[in-house]
Scaffold this motif. Sequence first.
Motif, PDB file in Angstrom:
ATOM      1  N   ALA A   1       0.816  -1.217   0.000  1.00 50.31           N
ATOM      2  CA  ALA A   1       0.000   0.000   0.000  1.00 50.31           C
ATOM      3  C   ALA A   1       0.849   1.267   0.000  1.00 50.31           C
ATOM      4  N   GLY A   2       2.053   1.217   0.596  1.00 51.29           N
ATOM      5  CA  GLY A   2       2.897   2.403   0.706  1.00 51.29           C
ATOM      6  C   GLY A   2       3.270   3.011  -0.631  1.00 51.29           C
ATOM      7  N   PRO A   3       3.973   2.258  -1.502  1.00 46.16           N
ATOM      8  CA  PRO A   3       4.345   2.841  -2.807  1.00 46.16           C
ATOM      9  C   PRO A   3       3.139   3.169  -3.673  1.00 46.16           C
ATOM     10  N   ILE A   4       2.049   2.419  -3.509  1.00 45.81           N
ATOM     11  CA  ILE A   4       0.845   2.709  -4.284  1.00 45.81           C
ATOM     12  C   ILE A   4       0.231   4.025  -3.845  1.00 45.81           C
ATOM     13  N   ALA A   5       0.213   4.280  -2.538  1.00 45.85           N
ATOM     14  CA  ALA A   5      -0.330   5.543  -2.027  1.00 45.85           C
ATOM     15  C   ALA A   5       0.494   6.726  -2.514  1.00 45.85           C
ATOM     16  N   LEU A   6       1.824   6.602  -2.456  1.00 45.99           N
ATOM     17  CA  LEU A   6       2.696   7.684  -2.901  1.00 45.99           C
ATOM     18  C   LEU A   6       2.521   7.946  -4.394  1.00 45.99           C
ATOM     19  N   GLY A   7       2.494   6.874  -5.175  1.00 45.91           N
ATOM     20  CA  GLY A   7       2.307   7.036  -6.610  1.00 45.91           C
ATOM     21  C   GLY A   7       0.944   7.607  -6.958  1.00 45.91           C
ATOM     22  N   SER A   8      -0.067   7.277  -6.133  1.00 48.62           N
ATOM     23  CA  SER A   8      -1.415   7.775  -6.387  1.00 48.62           C
ATOM     24  C   SER A   8      -1.494   9.283  -6.203  1.00 48.62           C
ATOM     25  N   VAL A   9      -0.780   9.801  -5.214  1.00 44.55           N
ATOM     26  CA  VAL A   9      -0.771  11.256  -4.996  1.00 44.55           C
ATOM     27  C   VAL A   9      -0.148  11.959  -6.201  1.00 44.55           C
ATOM     28  N   VAL A  10       0.991  11.438  -6.664  1.00 45.83           N
ATOM     29  CA  VAL A  10       1.658  12.031  -7.831  1.00 45.83           C
ATOM     30  C   VAL A  10       0.767  11.943  -9.065  1.00 45.83           C
ATOM     31  N   GLY A  11       0.180  10.757  -9.282  1.00 47.26           N
ATOM     32  CA  GLY A  11      -0.686  10.573 -10.445  1.00 47.26           C
ATOM     33  C   GLY A  11      -1.917  11.451 -10.398  1.00 47.26           C
ATOM     34  N   ALA A  12      -2.493  11.618  -9.202  1.00 49.76           N
ATOM     35  CA  ALA A  12      -3.698  12.437  -9.073  1.00 49.76           C
ATOM     36  C   ALA A  12      -3.420  13.893  -9.416  1.00 49.76           C
TER      37      ALA A  12
END
Length: 284
Positions: free
Chosen positions: A230-241
């Motif tokens: 969940a950690g890298p996915i959450a970080l990547g989601s913020v950048v992608g959003a």
Amino acid sequence: MTTGSVLWLFAVSVGASALGGMLGMAGGIFIVPILTMFAHIDIRLAIGASLVSVIACSCGSAAPFLKGSLTNVRLAIVLETATTLGALTGVFLSGLLPAPFLFFIFGVVLLVSAKQMLTRRREPEITPLETASKQWVRRLDSSYPDRALGRDIPYRVQRLPMGLILMYGAGLLSALLGIGSGVLKIPAMDTALRLPIKVSTATSNFMIGVTAAASAGAYFVRGDIVGPIAGPIALGSVVGAILGARILLAISNEKIRLLFVVVLVALAVQMILSAFGIHLGQGA
């Protein structure tokens, strides 16, 4: 988990959240099949990571959309009550209906939604006199800036009762299938409430974080939210959003509508195939 796996999860979440954030449904609906089909991650862990992604995507895109005056916060609060009630109903009904039946119904709903979104090509406009109504529903009316026209475009919230019913259904199906409700919220706001597509997208992005947060607690307690995933996915989601929000602000309404319809049809095909036991991207 290796560094390569972490980077892969980050890259996947950036791409999924950029597309999902731009369309108002976050990247969770793309992340779950990617994690299960290509990374062979357990579906429960994939859904847990997806919920974290949805929350992160909603938070990441909230500031640009609010700054751009696209999010209708008052309307979002009203609609979210119906969506949350539908999600709670879905939790109680989960397990009572067969999954293939749900997938088929969901696929049909998506196809109908895509057709409805293609039938209306022009954004509704209202006159200044119409906005002066004293009815409480009119307090939900607002406007958004159109860069192409160089002025603010006023819009009116229409058929609110129908919109609330559709939002309830979106929350219900979301809980039953374990997917984000944004994919159904956009067509509901577009066809029932007659909102401009950019306003629908931004308002949906604001709402989906609340819905996901309500479900994420249960997955966290069950241990289905794993930090290394969940950690890298959450970080990547913020950048992608953030990237998705900037793209949304720059492109036209019709391009957003067309892209959303394409995504709806693709998801509908996948859902209907899943109903008959056919899974794309998986081996025998």
